[in-house]
Design a protein around this motif. Structure first.
Motif, short mmCIF file in Angstrom:
data_model
loop_
_atom_site.label_atom_id
_atom_site.label_comp_id
_atom_site.label_asym_id
_atom_site.label_seq_id
_atom_site.Cartn_x
_atom_site.Cartn_y
_atom_site.Cartn_z
N ALA A 243 -11.75 -9.20 -10.25
CA ALA A 243 -10.11 -9.30 -10.22
C ALA A 243 -9.81 -8.77 -11.59
O ALA A 243 -10.56 -8.85 -12.68
CB ALA A 243 -9.79 -10.56 -9.87
N GLY B 1 2.15 -5.65 -6.11
CA GLY B 1 1.41 -6.61 -6.42
C GLY B 1 1.77 -8.23 -6.01
O GLY B 1 1.34 -8.84 -5.48
N ASP C 208 -4.62 0.30 -6.03
CA ASP C 208 -3.81 -0.19 -7.02
C ASP C 208 -4.25 0.18 -8.59
O ASP C 208 -3.68 0.87 -9.00
CB ASP C 208 -3.39 -1.49 -6.80
CG ASP C 208 -2.27 -1.97 -7.65
OD1 ASP C 208 -1.05 -1.31 -7.79
OD2 ASP C 208 -2.58 -2.75 -8.65
N VAL D 156 -16.10 -8.87 -6.14
CA VAL D 156 -14.93 -7.94 -6.36
C VAL D 156 -14.59 -8.46 -7.65
O VAL D 156 -14.39 -9.76 -8.04
CB VAL D 156 -13.86 -8.36 -5.36
CG1 VAL D 156 -12.44 -7.89 -5.95
CG2 VAL D 156 -14.09 -7.88 -3.95
N ARG E 12 -16.77 -2.12 -11.82
CA ARG E 12 -16.30 -2.32 -10.56
C ARG E 12 -17.05 -1.84 -9.21
O ARG E 12 -17.32 -2.62 -8.30
CB ARG E 12 -14.77 -2.24 -10.22
CG ARG E 12 -14.05 -2.98 -11.23
CD ARG E 12 -12.31 -2.88 -10.60
NE ARG E 12 -11.61 -4.08 -11.25
CZ ARG E 12 -10.47 -3.79 -11.80
NH1 ARG E 12 -10.14 -2.62 -12.16
NH2 ARG E 12 -9.89 -4.85 -12.28
N LYS F 176 -6.80 -3.42 -3.14
CA LYS F 176 -7.55 -3.82 -4.27
C LYS F 176 -8.29 -2.37 -5.07
O LYS F 176 -8.52 -2.37 -6.26
CB LYS F 176 -8.59 -4.56 -3.54
CG LYS F 176 -8.33 -5.91 -3.60
CD LYS F 176 -9.69 -6.76 -2.68
CE LYS F 176 -9.35 -7.88 -2.04
NZ LYS F 176 -10.30 -8.58 -1.53
N VAL G 49 -2.80 -8.76 0.66
CA VAL G 49 -3.95 -8.00 0.08
C VAL G 49 -4.75 -7.30 0.67
O VAL G 49 -5.24 -7.77 2.06
CB VAL G 49 -4.34 -9.20 -0.89
CG1 VAL G 49 -5.78 -8.47 -1.48
CG2 VAL G 49 -3.41 -9.76 -1.70
N THR G 50 -5.09 -6.08 0.76
CA THR G 50 -6.04 -5.44 1.48
C THR G 50 -7.04 -4.64 0.52
O THR G 50 -7.04 -4.59 -0.81
CB THR G 50 -5.52 -4.02 2.33
OG1 THR G 50 -4.90 -3.25 1.32
CG2 THR G 50 -4.30 -4.55 3.27
N ASN G 51 -8.19 -4.20 1.14
CA ASN G 51 -9.04 -3.42 0.51
C ASN G 51 -8.79 -2.23 -0.34
O ASN G 51 -9.13 -1.70 -1.23
CB ASN G 51 -10.37 -3.19 1.35
CG ASN G 51 -11.42 -4.51 1.61
OD1 ASN G 51 -11.12 -5.47 0.81
ND2 ASN G 51 -11.85 -4.32 2.63
N ASN H 11 0.56 -1.14 0.00
CA ASN H 11 0.01 0.02 -0.09
C ASN H 11 0.90 1.21 0.01
O ASN H 11 0.55 2.32 -0.73
CB ASN H 11 -0.92 -0.02 1.31
CG ASN H 11 -2.30 -0.86 1.00
OD1 ASN H 11 -2.20 -1.67 0.01
ND2 ASN H 11 -2.84 -1.39 2.04
N ARG I 207 0.78 -10.22 -2.65
CA ARG I 207 0.21 -11.95 -3.04
C ARG I 207 1.09 -12.87 -2.43
O ARG I 207 0.76 -13.64 -1.54
CB ARG I 207 0.08 -12.25 -4.51
CG ARG I 207 -1.03 -11.56 -5.28
CD ARG I 207 -1.26 -12.13 -6.73
NE ARG I 207 0.00 -11.45 -7.53
CZ ARG I 207 0.07 -10.21 -8.01
NH1 ARG I 207 -0.89 -9.38 -7.72
NH2 ARG I 207 1.06 -10.10 -8.81
N SER J 167 -19.09 -3.95 -6.72
CA SER J 167 -18.66 -3.83 -5.32
C SER J 167 -20.08 -3.28 -4.34
O SER J 167 -20.08 -3.96 -3.40
CB SER J 167 -17.78 -2.53 -5.14
OG SER J 167 -17.74 -2.20 -3.88
#
Length: 180
Positions: A118, A50, A67, A116, A107, A64, A59-61, A5, A54, A111
């Motif tokens: 991807a 990324g 990024d 989500v 998206r 997501k 991985v955070t909201n 982040n 991974r 949401s």
């Protein structure tokens, strides 16, 4: 805030510096090279954040959401600058930015429904080729033999943009169905 982040945030922070260097004195090789270096560093943070997220399950909201937004901000800002410098046709940038708005809308709707969407491989390829296109276009006025390569990358990026749009729409068309 975790490392991925922070890298995403750093990418967003680099955008105004990149734009300033590219537009301040576009004929000055030092400014072009400075803009090129910033764009490459920012592009590399996209790949790095990324992979780290991974690999280490970070991985955070926030990631997501931010990024892909940071990618769009970086690439779209660069292409708008390249229009200003008359180095890319505006209609190509309009198509590319329109795709980004459409996917962002998808998206957002997804949401709201707790889904989500991807990133797809087509979307990732699109981003890579858009970034490569920008990298070559920034430096091309200094290295004229790159003009042909810049043109090829521009067309590949445009085609991948359209393919990735259709890929997202087809795979996620059920997102647009009304819940009753």
């Amino acid at each position: 805030m975790n490392l991925p982040n922070k890298l995403t945030t750093f990418r967003v922070i680099l955008v105004p510096f990149f734009v300033a260097l590219l537009l301040w004195a576009p004929d000055d090789i030092r400014f072009r090279i400075g803009a090129e270096i910033i764009f490459i560093i920012a592009s590399l943070t996209d790949m790095l954040d990324g992979k780290i997220a991974r690999k280490y399950n970070l991985v955070t909201n926030f990631g997501k959401f931010m990024d892909p937004l940071a990618d769009k901000l970086l690439v779209c800002s660069a292409m708008i600058c390249l229009i200003e410098l008359k180095e890319i046709p505006s209609w190509i940038v309009v198509i590319i930015i329109s795709r980004e708005f459409i996917i962002s809308g998808f998206r957002l709707i997804a949401s709201d429904n707790g889904v989500v969407i991807a990133a797809s491989y087509w979307g990732k390829f699109k981003t890579v080729f858009q970034m490569l296109m920008v990298i070559v276009m920034i430096i091309e006025p200094i290295a004229a033999p790159l003009k042909f390569l810049a043109g090829i990358l521009m067309w590949i990026a445009l085609v991948l943009t359209i393919i990735s749009l259709f890929d997202y729409v087809i795979k996620n068309k059920n997102v647009l169905k009304e819940n009753k």
